[in-house]
Scaffold this motif. Structure first.
Motif, PDB file in Angstrom:
ATOM      1  N   MET A 130       0.851  -1.196   0.000  1.00 36.79           N
ATOM      2  CA  MET A 130       0.000   0.000   0.000  1.00 36.79           C
ATOM      3  C   MET A 130       0.887   1.246   0.000  1.00 36.79           C
ATOM      4  SD  MET A 130      -3.039   1.120   2.638  1.00 36.79           S
ATOM      5  CE  MET A 130      -4.033  -0.274   2.106  1.00 36.79           C
ATOM      6  N   ALA A 131       0.483   2.268  -0.763  1.00 36.04           N
ATOM      7  CA  ALA A 131       1.284   3.481  -0.884  1.00 36.04           C
ATOM      8  C   ALA A 131       1.404   4.186   0.453  1.00 36.04           C
ATOM      9  CB  ALA A 131       0.654   4.417  -1.918  1.00 36.04           C
ATOM     10  N   GLY A 132       2.588   4.750   0.688  1.00 42.02           N
ATOM     11  CA  GLY A 132       2.808   5.462   1.933  1.00 42.02           C
ATOM     12  C   GLY A 132       2.367   6.906   1.868  1.00 42.02           C
ATOM     13  N   PHE A 133       2.313   7.487   0.661  1.00 40.62           N
ATOM     14  CA  PHE A 133       1.885   8.876   0.500  1.00 40.62           C
ATOM     15  C   PHE A 133       0.797   8.920  -0.556  1.00 40.62           C
ATOM     16  CE2 PHE A 133       1.901  13.245  -0.886  1.00 40.62           C
ATOM     17  CZ  PHE A 133       2.180  13.967   0.271  1.00 40.62           C
ATOM     18  N   LYS A 134      -0.358   9.452  -0.176  1.00 37.14           N
ATOM     19  CA  LYS A 134      -1.515   9.472  -1.070  1.00 37.14           C
ATOM     20  C   LYS A 134      -1.882  10.910  -1.417  1.00 37.14           C
ATOM     21  CE  LYS A 134      -4.899   6.725  -0.043  1.00 37.14           C
ATOM     22  NZ  LYS A 134      -6.005   6.113   0.743  1.00 37.14           N
ATOM     23  N   ARG A 135      -1.882  11.186  -2.714  1.00 36.64           N
ATOM     24  CA  ARG A 135      -2.139  12.545  -3.200  1.00 36.64           C
ATOM     25  C   ARG A 135      -3.358  12.533  -4.116  1.00 36.64           C
ATOM     26  NH1 ARG A 135       2.379  13.074  -5.217  1.00 36.64           N
ATOM     27  NH2 ARG A 135       3.368  14.453  -3.675  1.00 36.64           N
ATOM     28  N   LYS A 136      -4.137  13.593  -4.027  1.00 40.65           N
ATOM     29  CA  LYS A 136      -5.275  13.785  -4.931  1.00 40.65           C
ATOM     30  C   LYS A 136      -5.047  15.076  -5.710  1.00 40.65           C
ATOM     31  CE  LYS A 136      -9.208  13.075  -6.897  1.00 40.65           C
ATOM     32  NZ  LYS A 136      -9.445  11.915  -7.765  1.00 40.65           N
ATOM     33  N   VAL A 137      -5.135  14.983  -7.029  1.00 40.69           N
ATOM     34  CA  VAL A 137      -4.933  16.151  -7.891  1.00 40.69           C
ATOM     35  C   VAL A 137      -6.167  16.352  -8.756  1.00 40.69           C
ATOM     36  CG1 VAL A 137      -3.554  17.156  -9.755  1.00 40.69           C
ATOM     37  CG2 VAL A 137      -2.427  15.843  -7.951  1.00 40.69           C
ATOM     38  N   PHE A 138      -6.667  17.582  -8.780  1.00 41.96           N
ATOM     39  CA  PHE A 138      -7.733  17.982  -9.704  1.00 41.96           C
ATOM     40  C   PHE A 138      -7.120  18.973 -10.685  1.00 41.96           C
ATOM     41  CE2 PHE A 138      -9.975  16.760  -5.840  1.00 41.96           C
ATOM     42  CZ  PHE A 138     -10.988  15.956  -6.327  1.00 41.96           C
ATOM     43  N   TYR A 139      -7.248  18.680 -11.973  1.00 43.06           N
ATOM     44  CA  TYR A 139      -6.606  19.510 -12.991  1.00 43.06           C
ATOM     45  C   TYR A 139      -7.653  20.230 -13.839  1.00 43.06           C
ATOM     46  CZ  TYR A 139      -3.971  20.816 -17.174  1.00 43.06           C
ATOM     47  OH  TYR A 139      -3.417  21.515 -18.212  1.00 43.06           O
ATOM     48  N   VAL A 140      -7.463  21.550 -13.985  1.00 39.55           N
ATOM     49  CA  VAL A 140      -8.298  22.362 -14.880  1.00 39.55           C
ATOM     50  C   VAL A 140      -7.367  22.973 -15.917  1.00 39.55           C
ATOM     51  CG1 VAL A 140      -9.927  24.265 -15.098  1.00 39.55           C
ATOM     52  CG2 VAL A 140      -9.918  22.864 -13.017  1.00 39.55           C
ATOM     53  N   GLY A 141      -7.529  22.571 -17.154  1.00 37.05           N
ATOM     54  CA  GLY A 141      -6.632  23.010 -18.217  1.00 37.05           C
ATOM     55  C   GLY A 141      -7.018  24.343 -18.824  1.00 37.05           C
ATOM     56  N   GLY A 142      -6.293  24.703 -19.870  1.00 36.03           N
ATOM     57  CA  GLY A 142      -6.486  25.989 -20.519  1.00 36.03           C
ATOM     58  C   GLY A 142      -7.492  25.942 -21.651  1.00 36.03           C
ATOM     59  N   PHE A 143      -7.475  27.002 -22.453  1.00 37.28           N
ATOM     60  CA  PHE A 143      -8.399  27.133 -23.581  1.00 37.28           C
ATOM     61  C   PHE A 143      -7.849  26.283 -24.727  1.00 37.28           C
ATOM     62  CE2 PHE A 143     -10.212  29.349 -27.303  1.00 37.28           C
ATOM     63  CZ  PHE A 143     -11.545  29.383 -26.937  1.00 37.28           C
ATOM     64  N   ASP A 144      -8.155  25.001 -24.674  1.00 37.14           N
ATOM     65  CA  ASP A 144      -7.540  24.036 -25.577  1.00 37.14           C
ATOM     66  C   ASP A 144      -8.594  22.996 -25.979  1.00 37.14           C
ATOM     67  OD1 ASP A 144      -5.971  22.167 -26.905  1.00 37.14           O
ATOM     68  OD2 ASP A 144      -4.333  22.271 -25.459  1.00 37.14           O
ATOM     69  N   PRO A 145      -8.884  22.869 -27.268  1.00 41.11           N
ATOM     70  CA  PRO A 145      -9.912  21.915 -27.698  1.00 41.11           C
ATOM     71  C   PRO A 145      -9.439  20.465 -27.726  1.00 41.11           C
ATOM     72  CG  PRO A 145      -8.967  22.986 -29.616  1.00 41.11           C
ATOM     73  CD  PRO A 145      -8.327  23.633 -28.404  1.00 41.11           C
ATOM     74  N   ARG A 146      -8.149  20.221 -27.466  1.00 44.99           N
ATOM     75  CA  ARG A 146      -7.618  18.854 -27.649  1.00 44.99           C
ATOM     76  C   ARG A 146      -8.129  17.877 -26.597  1.00 44.99           C
ATOM     77  NH1 ARG A 146      -1.388  20.543 -28.484  1.00 44.99           N
ATOM     78  NH2 ARG A 146      -1.993  21.875 -26.728  1.00 44.99           N
ATOM     79  N   GLY A 147      -8.386  18.336 -25.388  1.00 48.90           N
ATOM     80  CA  GLY A 147      -9.063  17.501 -24.417  1.00 48.90           C
ATOM     81  C   GLY A 147      -8.204  16.468 -23.727  1.00 48.90           C
ATOM     82  N   VAL A 148      -8.895  15.529 -23.071  1.00 48.76           N
ATOM     83  CA  VAL A 148      -8.270  14.632 -22.104  1.00 48.76           C
ATOM     84  C   VAL A 148      -7.302  13.654 -22.748  1.00 48.76           C
ATOM     85  CG1 VAL A 148     -10.170  12.964 -22.179  1.00 48.76           C
ATOM     86  CG2 VAL A 148      -8.771  13.126 -20.133  1.00 48.76           C
ATOM     87  N   ARG A 149      -7.576  13.201 -23.956  1.00 52.96           N
ATOM     88  CA  ARG A 149      -6.688  12.222 -24.595  1.00 52.96           C
ATOM     89  C   ARG A 149      -5.287  12.798 -24.773  1.00 52.96           C
ATOM     90  NH1 ARG A 149      -8.609   9.409 -30.080  1.00 52.96           N
ATOM     91  NH2 ARG A 149     -10.161   8.626 -28.585  1.00 52.96           N
ATOM     92  N   PHE A 150      -5.204  14.044 -25.230  1.00 50.31           N
ATOM     93  CA  PHE A 150      -3.909  14.682 -25.428  1.00 50.31           C
ATOM     94  C   PHE A 150      -3.151  14.807 -24.107  1.00 50.31           C
ATOM     95  CE2 PHE A 150      -1.439  18.613 -25.092  1.00 50.31           C
ATOM     96  CZ  PHE A 150      -0.494  18.415 -26.095  1.00 50.31           C
ATOM     97  N   TYR A 151      -3.842  15.240 -23.063  1.00 45.73           N
ATOM     98  CA  TYR A 151      -3.160  15.495 -21.797  1.00 45.73           C
ATOM     99  C   TYR A 151      -2.785  14.210 -21.055  1.00 45.73           C
ATOM    100  CZ  TYR A 151      -3.773  20.450 -22.409  1.00 45.73           C
ATOM    101  OH  TYR A 151      -3.676  21.720 -22.908  1.00 45.73           O
ATOM    102  N   HIS A 152      -3.558  13.164 -21.246  1.00 39.09           N
ATOM    103  CA  HIS A 152      -3.174  11.872 -20.674  1.00 39.09           C
ATOM    104  C   HIS A 152      -1.918  11.353 -21.376  1.00 39.09           C
ATOM    105  CE1 HIS A 152      -3.333   7.409 -20.346  1.00 39.09           C
ATOM    106  NE2 HIS A 152      -3.640   7.690 -19.084  1.00 39.09           N
ATOM    107  N   ALA A 153      -1.857  11.486 -22.691  1.00 41.46           N
ATOM    108  CA  ALA A 153      -0.679  11.053 -23.443  1.00 41.46           C
ATOM    109  C   ALA A 153       0.543  11.876 -23.060  1.00 41.46           C
ATOM    110  CB  ALA A 153      -0.946  11.159 -24.949  1.00 41.46           C
ATOM    111  N   LEU A 154       0.356  13.182 -22.864  1.00 36.52           N
ATOM    112  CA  LEU A 154       1.470  14.042 -22.445  1.00 36.52           C
ATOM    113  C   LEU A 154       1.977  13.630 -21.071  1.00 36.52           C
ATOM    114  CD1 LEU A 154       3.266  16.537 -22.906  1.00 36.52           C
ATOM    115  CD2 LEU A 154       1.424  17.930 -21.903  1.00 36.52           C
ATOM    116  N   ALA A 155       1.070  13.350 -20.148  1.00 35.84           N
ATOM    117  CA  ALA A 155       1.478  12.916 -18.804  1.00 35.84           C
ATOM    118  C   ALA A 155       2.233  11.593 -18.873  1.00 35.84           C
ATOM    119  CB  ALA A 155       0.250  12.788 -17.905  1.00 35.84           C
TER     120      ALA A 155
END
Length: 374
Positions: free
Chosen positions: A1-26
């Motif tokens: 089990m992970a020792g450090f647990k983080r929650k991130v909420f991401y709000v991107g910019g004015f970009d029509p590319r959407g979640v697929r692009f940003y998941h691939a970038l990550a």
């Protein structure tokens, strides 16, 4: 089990590319992180967690870290606002820039940074000047052999054909759409779809406050940082004015003064004043060469002389973490500089995107390590 647990909420910019692009970038940057540090980090596939939210998991077994990442989607609104007809874009841009000239506080804007003002006005100037100069040049040469009217008509057609790909390469149409959207967002009535979406985001984020996270981060980039202002007001309302101690707002490449410096953006000013009276952690990361961002600017100070939030204004100091030839090659591309906050350089920085996602410590400890690097 992970020792450090983080929650991130991401709000991107004015970009029509959407979640697929940003998941691939990550995924690309986490793979780079593993190769450069020897700490393989993994990213899961995407999974829908709601009508406007997509989640994935980031794991760093070497440090015992688990980060649950929620991409809060508003790219569908961006696509609706993405003006495709050139004539319509020109008309809307004319109205937006006329409103900016009328309402923008230029004196305050110049004090906050000249780079964003140049970025604000070069797209319309370039979009007019380049076709005009080419028309005159080509038409003038053609007029040696052809009647003047015919020559300049040919010049105009050729100028449009030559200018269009060049303007696209220099991202002038994207910037025009970006400025039109924010001019209408800041100076007019409330945007119903944006308001409803922010309500949804606030509900999603506040639901995480009762879970046992070691750290909760609201991470925004570019235009998403403008949306973070009304979003934070909603979160404060839901929390009785006090954010959880493990919460931090992190803005990357913020352009909040684009709206805050409008004299007619009274509703937005009230929201900034509300934030200025509250107590929470706000970390901004802005690069001086990024002409689309306001480096070192506390946006609350535009309307409130002594804001309360514990705000940290940081430069990512990319020059320390990129090799010189890599850094200077990227320096020439202002568009790409604006996305470097979401990438990793040639060496690990405590504040680069994959390091923030995989570190077994809160962001304040990463900032302390970053400041110690000379």
């Amino acid at each position: 089990m992970a020792g450090f647990k983080r929650k991130v909420f991401y709000v991107g910019g004015f970009d029509p590319r959407g979640v697929r692009f940003y998941h691939a970038l990550a995924a690309e940057q986490l793979d780079r992180y593993g190769k450069l540090t020897g700490e393989p980090a993994t990213i899961s596939t995407r999974r829908n967690a709601g009508p406007f939210r997509t989640d994935w998991s980031i794991l760093n077994p070497a440090q015992g870290v688990s980060t649950e990442y929620s991409f809060l989607r508003w790219d569908d609104i961006v696509r609706k606002a993405w003006i495709r007809n050139p004539l319509s874009l020109g008309l809307r841009a004319w109205r937006a820039y006329r409103a900016n000239i009328r309402h923008l506080d230029f004196e305050t804007g110049k004090k906050l940074g000249k780079g964003p003002l140049i970025t604000l006005f070069y797209p319309p100037i370039l979009s007019i000047a380049l076709p005009l100069l080419l028309t005159l040049l080509i038409g003038g040469v053609a007029a040696i052999w052809l009647p003047t009217a015919v020559a300049f008509l040919i010049g105009l057609v050729a100028a449009i054909a030559i200018s269009a790909p060049l303007l696209k390469k220099w991202h002038a149409p994207w910037l025009l759409r970006f400025f039109v959207f924010n001019s209408e967002l800041g100076g007019g009535e409330a945007h119903p779809e944006i308001e409803a979406r922010l309500d949804n985001f606030a509900k999603e984020i506040s639901a995480s406050f009762d879970d046992p996270w070691d750290e909760i981060i609201l991470l925004t980039h570019s235009n998403g940082s403008i949306l973070s202002v009304p979003l934070m007001v909603r979160l404060l309302d839901r929390c009785g004015g006090t954010m959880p101690p493990n919460f931090a707002l992190v803005t990357m490449g913020h352009c909040i003064p684009l709206v805050a410096c409008r004299r007619d953006a009274t509703r937005f000013h009230d929201q900034l004043r509300r934030l200025a009276q509250s107590d929470f952690r706000w970390i901004d990361i802005g690069s001086p060469p990024d002409g689309a961002a306001y480096f070192g600017v506390n946006p609350m100070a535009i309307v409130a002389p002594d804001p309360r939030p514990r705000m940290e204004l940081l430069s990512p100091r990319f020059h320390l973490f990129y090799d010189p030839h890599t850094y200077h090659r990227g320096y020439a591309n202002k568009y790409e500089i604006h996305f470097d906050y979401l990438r990793m350089g040639d060496r690990r920085s405590p504040l680069d995107f994959p390091s923030l996602m995989t570190a077994a410590r809160p962001i304040d400890a990463s900032i302390a390590e970053f400041r110690a690097i000379q």
